[in-house]
Motif scaffolding. Structure first.
Motif, PDB file in Angstrom:
ATOM      1  N   UNK A 183      -5.692  84.872   7.879  1.00 39.50           N
ATOM      2  CA  UNK A 183      -5.374  85.317   6.939  1.00 39.50           C
ATOM      3  C   UNK A 183      -6.449  86.358   6.189  1.00 39.50           C
ATOM      4  N   UNK A 184      -7.639  85.716   5.989  1.00 38.53           N
ATOM      5  CA  UNK A 184      -8.833  86.579   5.307  1.00 38.53           C
ATOM      6  C   UNK A 184      -8.930  87.841   6.178  1.00 38.53           C
ATOM      7  N   UNK A 244       0.467  94.426   9.482  1.00 42.24           N
ATOM      8  CA  UNK A 244       1.412  93.279   9.639  1.00 42.24           C
ATOM      9  C   UNK A 244       1.951  93.200  10.820  1.00 42.24           C
ATOM     10  N   UNK A 245       2.991  94.292  11.273  1.00 38.39           N
ATOM     11  CA  UNK A 245       3.685  94.169  12.356  1.00 38.39           C
ATOM     12  C   UNK A 245       2.629  93.876  13.717  1.00 38.39           C
ATOM     13  N   UNK A 246       1.577  94.507  13.654  1.00 33.87           N
ATOM     14  CA  UNK A 246       0.676  94.351  14.816  1.00 33.87           C
ATOM     15  C   UNK A 246       0.114  92.886  14.691  1.00 33.87           C
ATOM     16  N   UNK A 247      -0.050  92.251  13.660  1.00 35.54           N
ATOM     17  CA  UNK A 247      -0.694  91.062  13.654  1.00 35.54           C
ATOM     18  C   UNK A 247       0.310  89.991  13.959  1.00 35.54           C
ATOM     19  N   UNK A 251     -12.998  99.869  13.639  1.00 35.99           N
ATOM     20  CA  UNK A 251     -13.394  98.527  13.461  1.00 35.99           C
ATOM     21  C   UNK A 251     -12.519  97.577  13.000  1.00 35.99           C
ATOM     22  N   UNK A 252     -11.718  98.125  12.016  1.00 34.15           N
ATOM     23  CA  UNK A 252     -10.507  97.299  11.421  1.00 34.15           C
ATOM     24  C   UNK A 252      -9.445  96.876  12.380  1.00 34.15           C
ATOM     25  N   UNK A 253      -9.278  97.673  13.518  1.00 38.61           N
ATOM     26  CA  UNK A 253      -8.365  97.291  14.612  1.00 38.61           C
ATOM     27  C   UNK A 253      -8.660  96.069  15.192  1.00 38.61           C
ATOM     28  N   UNK A 254     -10.261  96.186  15.557  1.00 38.76           N
ATOM     29  CA  UNK A 254     -10.803  94.809  16.268  1.00 38.76           C
ATOM     30  C   UNK A 254     -10.579  93.728  15.308  1.00 38.76           C
ATOM     31  N   UNK A 255     -10.816  93.779  14.159  1.00 35.11           N
ATOM     32  CA  UNK A 255     -10.620  92.763  13.136  1.00 35.11           C
ATOM     33  C   UNK A 255      -9.303  92.281  12.908  1.00 35.11           C
ATOM     34  N   UNK A 267      -8.621  93.642   7.249  1.00 38.12           N
ATOM     35  CA  UNK A 267      -7.859  94.700   7.851  1.00 38.12           C
ATOM     36  C   UNK A 267      -7.020  95.701   7.213  1.00 38.12           C
ATOM     37  N   UNK A 268      -6.400  95.136   6.400  1.00 34.74           N
ATOM     38  CA  UNK A 268      -5.602  95.964   5.457  1.00 34.74           C
ATOM     39  C   UNK A 268      -6.058  96.732   4.379  1.00 34.74           C
ATOM     40  N   UNK A 269      -7.188  96.597   4.111  1.00 34.62           N
ATOM     41  CA  UNK A 269      -7.937  97.360   3.262  1.00 34.62           C
ATOM     42  C   UNK A 269      -8.115  98.959   3.547  1.00 34.62           C
ATOM     43  N   UNK A 270      -7.983  99.087   5.026  1.00 34.10           N
ATOM     44  CA  UNK A 270      -7.998 100.570   5.520  1.00 34.10           C
ATOM     45  C   UNK A 270      -6.876 100.763   6.464  1.00 34.10           C
TER      46      UNK A 270
END
Length: 108
Positions: free
Chosen positions: A46-47, A62-65, A1-5, A52-55
């Motif tokens: 940013x939010x 950051x690199x993917x973003x 899920x965090x990858x989607x976020x 996403x970086x919580x997990x």
């Protein structure tokens, strides 16, 4: 899920960069509306990145973003802002896409 976020956060990065491009092309009230769009989409991006970086590993996220933002912004420039298209520009966009996919595939 965090990858989607994270992917959605990257798309909002493209949106805030595009708002800057549109603000540059306009003046008066319309310009300020594009700047408001920039602030809103930047905040959302940013939010979502923070969420996403919580997990996900920070460096990978950051690199993917930034990769999504860079590729998306380059494509927006080509399709909507009449940026030049060349072999090398397309080559490096494809290289960025490969790098983002590679980082995702080696992350746990």
């Amino acid at each position: 899920m965090n990858w989607i976020i994270l992917i959605v956060a990257g798309l909002f990065e493209v949106a805030f960069a595009s708002c800057l491009g549109k603000a540059k092309e306009t003046s008066g009230t319309e310009m300020y509306l594009w700047y408001a769009g920039f602030l809103i989409t930047m905040t959302i991006s940013m939010v979502l990145l923070i969420k996403a970086t919580q997990t996900l590993p920070m460096g990978t996220a950051y690199a993917v973003w930034t990769g999504i933002g860079a590729v998306g912004t380059a494509l927006m420039g080509i399709f909507f802002f009449k940026d030049p298209v060349s072999f090398w520009r397309i080559f490096f966009i494809v290289t960025l896409i490969g790098s983002v996919v590679g980082l995702k595939s080696v992350s746990h």
